[in-house]
Design a protein around this motif. Structure first.
Motif, mmCIF file in Angstrom:
data_model
loop_
_atom_site.group_PDB
_atom_site.id
_atom_site.type_symbol
_atom_site.label_atom_id
_atom_site.label_comp_id
_atom_site.label_asym_id
_atom_site.label_seq_id
_atom_site.Cartn_x
_atom_site.Cartn_y
_atom_site.Cartn_z
ATOM 1 N N ARG A 90 0.863 -1.185 0.000
ATOM 2 C CA ARG A 90 0.000 0.000 0.000
ATOM 3 C C ARG A 90 0.891 1.224 0.000
ATOM 4 N N ASP A 91 0.674 2.142 -0.894
ATOM 5 C CA ASP A 91 1.511 3.339 -0.996
ATOM 6 C C ASP A 91 2.994 2.965 -1.040
ATOM 7 N N GLY A 92 3.329 1.900 -1.762
ATOM 8 C CA GLY A 92 4.729 1.504 -1.918
ATOM 9 C C GLY A 92 5.317 0.796 -0.697
ATOM 10 N N GLN A 93 4.543 0.628 0.358
ATOM 11 C CA GLN A 93 5.035 -0.034 1.573
ATOM 12 C C GLN A 93 4.454 -1.450 1.666
ATOM 13 N N VAL A 94 5.274 -2.392 2.123
ATOM 14 C CA VAL A 94 4.782 -3.761 2.346
ATOM 15 C C VAL A 94 4.505 -3.928 3.831
ATOM 16 N N GLU A 95 3.328 -4.447 4.157
ATOM 17 C CA GLU A 95 2.993 -4.662 5.565
ATOM 18 C C GLU A 95 2.140 -5.915 5.711
ATOM 19 N N THR A 96 2.054 -6.419 6.933
ATOM 20 C CA THR A 96 1.217 -7.590 7.198
ATOM 21 C C THR A 96 0.016 -7.159 8.037
ATOM 22 N N ILE A 97 -1.150 -7.603 7.624
ATOM 23 C CA ILE A 97 -2.369 -7.326 8.389
ATOM 24 C C ILE A 97 -2.873 -8.661 8.925
ATOM 25 N N ARG A 98 -3.167 -8.690 10.206
ATOM 26 C CA ARG A 98 -3.547 -9.966 10.817
ATOM 27 C C ARG A 98 -5.062 -10.146 10.832
ATOM 28 N N GLY A 99 -5.485 -11.396 10.626
ATOM 29 C CA GLY A 99 -6.909 -11.728 10.676
ATOM 30 C C GLY A 99 -7.090 -13.124 11.244
ATOM 31 N N ARG A 100 -8.239 -13.353 11.883
ATOM 32 C CA ARG A 100 -8.495 -14.696 12.432
ATOM 33 C C ARG A 100 -8.887 -15.656 11.312
ATOM 34 N N ALA A 101 -9.483 -15.122 10.277
ATOM 35 C CA ALA A 101 -9.796 -15.953 9.107
ATOM 36 C C ALA A 101 -9.622 -15.087 7.863
ATOM 37 N N ILE A 102 -9.158 -15.723 6.781
ATOM 38 C CA ILE A 102 -8.902 -15.001 5.526
ATOM 39 C C ILE A 102 -9.745 -15.651 4.419
ATOM 40 N N VAL A 103 -10.412 -14.825 3.632
ATOM 41 C CA VAL A 103 -11.108 -15.330 2.433
ATOM 42 C C VAL A 103 -10.461 -14.697 1.213
ATOM 43 N N LEU A 104 -10.006 -15.517 0.280
ATOM 44 C CA LEU A 104 -9.531 -14.990 -1.002
ATOM 45 C C LEU A 104 -10.723 -14.914 -1.951
ATOM 46 N N SER A 105 -11.057 -13.685 -2.367
ATOM 47 C CA SER A 105 -12.136 -13.460 -3.345
ATOM 48 C C SER A 105 -11.583 -12.567 -4.447
ATOM 49 N N ALA A 106 -10.373 -12.900 -4.893
ATOM 50 C CA ALA A 106 -9.676 -12.055 -5.868
ATOM 51 C C ALA A 106 -9.991 -12.463 -7.297
#
Ligand SMILES: Cc1cc2nc3c(=O)[nH]c(=O)nc-3n(C[C@H](O)[C@H](O)[C@H](O)COP(=O)(O)OP(=O)(O)OC[C@H]3O[C@@H](n4cnc5c(N)ncnc54)[C@H](O)[C@@H]3O)c2cc1C
Length: 509
Positions: A238-254
């Protein structure tokens, strides 16, 4: 980012926007919707290409993918929406359900939750059918408004095409979403006037005010982050920065192109494919990217006798014929569809009538070009290599040629320019044309197919990993006998409702 979300949905398209909207109906659940493209908070701020459903938006909000339709053909652009609403924000707005047997087939393949009688409530819930909302198989209060063009709203090409259809003996069909119907008539379409009712407009406009839903646009998901075999977050840019966002569950809907790519970059896919790119294998999933399913189509192109009848500001598609190939065991396995104009650059001079194969046996492949999170995958469809597919598309092309030779449509035509009428059109030569020139109806799916022998189970949970789901067109085991947007939204409704009502049991929420 320190914050942890209950649910992270990657991709705000036809399915993802719906999942985020439905899951966030429970105010106790925090939901993050991550989208690579831009987000426009209301229709007043939405650019014209997204508002204007009269034609597709191909460039301004597109990923720039390409694909190889047939082994003998050339590589060509493969559009996909890159914006909240996803491909539902750029598409033709044809709102057609698959045949009941499509979903019963998914159920028979080990996914009993997807039988027609179980998905019908989701189809009803998603729509507000402005013409037939009172019928038992329709809904009249959902977020996606659907209507059909009346006779006096049809362009001259569509009026003439419908009358030619009558002359050829096909029955009229006023509601192509009646599960027992076939024949020709106006397309059900998710538009109101010119306005395309994408999932961004239908679902997110109402949901975005919720304090427990955050929409993070302009954020590209690189991969899923794991602790052991449990997904714990997503690595984003995001804005050229790499970061990790934590979640209890992840859904890929890409979507059917990017969900399998993210999955493979995260270490879940065919072992040899991952190793080829130096990706550590977390889970060998041979079905990822190896069963791509889509609709091959080929159009008959005509020069109009009176070019002033063609108007690029009119709706490009309005009508449809759904019918069955002679001797086929698959009801409505063919479509014929007129296009009000055929854009060729410069002034409009041509229109087209397309033959589309709706039930397909052949499959294609989707592979990673590299482990680079911005690289487009390599997509090869192998259309019409299966003789059962080629022979039915040839038959459909012959039926399409009959349309343009039948009055009153024939009277609008100065000459047929494709296929070249001077060449003998034997089954073999039409078959060769299909092998060289058939192209996608833009309905890729089955790249992360559900099922015991697939990549995810019937709830979208990735086999052998915890906390990670896939829910979008990629989990369809095979392409439906219909354009895929409504089914993708239905998938969002099913998984969103499961997250809302059975989230802790099914998804550990
Ligand atoms: C030009 C065109 C015309 C079409 N016409 C019709 C039609 O008239 N009727 C019909 O039924 N179907 C039509 N389709 C097909 C239909 O729109 C799709 O089948 C459907 O939208 C797929 O939904 P989805 O949720 O799987 O994916 P999408 O709607 O494509 O959503 C995927 C979302 O994920 C986002 N995303 C992808 N990768 C990342 C990443 N790495 N990080 C963050 N976000 C990401 C994308 O930007 C997008 O918003 C058309 C498609 C196109 C492209």
């Amino acid at each position: 980012m320190e914050e942890q979300f209950d649910l992270i949905v990657v991709g705000a398209g036809s399915a993802g926007a719906v999942i985020a909207a439905r899951a966030s109906e429970d105010p106790r659940r925090s939901v993050l919707l991550v989208e690579a493209g831009p987000d426009y908070p209301d229709t007043a701020q939405t650019p014209f290409d997204l508002v204007n459903s009269h034609n597709n938006s191909y460039t301004d909000h597109d990923w720039g993918h390409s694909y190889q339709p047939t082994a003998l053909g050339r590589s060509v652009p493969f559009p996909r929406g890159r914006v909240t609403g996803g491909s539902s924000a750029v598409n033709t707005t044809i709102a057609l359900r698959g045949m009941p047997e499509d979903y019963d087939g998914w159920a028979a393949a080990g996914n009993p939750e997807w039988a027609w009688e179980k998905v019908l409530p989701a189809f009803k819930r998603l729509e507000r059918d402005l013409d037939f909302g009172d019928r038992p198989y329709h809904g009249d209060a959902g977020p996606i408004s659907i209507r059909r063009y009346a006779w006096d709203e049809l362009t001259p090409v569509h009026q003439a095409w419908l009358e030619a259809s009558d002359a050829l003996g096909y029955p009229r069909c006023e509601d192509a979403n009646d599960p027992d119907s076939w024949g020709s008539g106006p397309h059900p379409m998710n538009k109101v006037g010119r306005l395309r009712i994408s999932t961004a407009i239908g679902y997110l406009s109402a949901a975005r005010a919720r304090p427990n839903l955050r929409i993070m646009a302009g954020t590209h998901t690189r991969r899923v982050v794991f602790e052991g075999t449990r997904a714990v977050g997503v690595e984003v840019e995001r804005d050229g920065q790499v970061e990790t966002i934590r979640g209890r569950a992840i859904v890929l809907s890409a979507g059917a192109i990017q969900s399998p790519a993210i999955l493979m970059r995260s270490g879940a896919g065919p072992r040899a494919e991952l190793e080829r790119h130096g990706i550590e294998v977390l889970r060998d999933l041979p079905a990822v990217g190896t069963r791509l399913s889509d609709h091959p189509a080929l159009a008959v192109v005509c020069r109009a006798r009176d070019a002033s009848l063609l108007d690029a500001d009119q709706p490009i598609v309005q009508t449809i014929l759904r019918y069955t190939a002679p001797g086929s065991e698959y009801r409505n396995d063919l479509q014929i569809e007129a296009f009000s104009f055929s854009p060729r650059g410069g002034p409009l001079t041509h229109f087209a009538v397309a033959a589309v194969l709706e039930q397909v046996h052949g499959t294609g492949t989707l592979r990673l070009a590299s482990a680079d999170p911005h690289a487009s995958p390599v997509i090869e469809q192998h259309f019409c290599e299966d003789e059962r597919d080629r022979s039915r598309l040839v038959g459909c092309l012959r039926d399409t040629l009959a349309f343009i030779r039948t009055e009153p449509l024939a009277g609008l035509i100065a000459e047929q320019t494709f296929p070249d009428p001077r060449r003998a059109l034997s089954d073999e030569s039409l078959g060769d044309l299909c092998l060289r020139l058939s192209a996608s109806g833009f309905h890729p799916c089955a790249t992360v197919p559900m099922g015991p022998d697939g990549a995810v189970d019937q709830y979208g949970r990735v086999h052998g990993l915890e906390g990670l789901m896939v829910a979008d067109a990629s989990i369809m085991p095979t392409v439906t006998r219909a354009n895929t947007n409504l089914t993708s939204i239905m998938i969002g409704e099913m998984v969103g409702e499961w997250a809302r009502t059975r989230g802790s049991k099914l998804y550990g929420l």
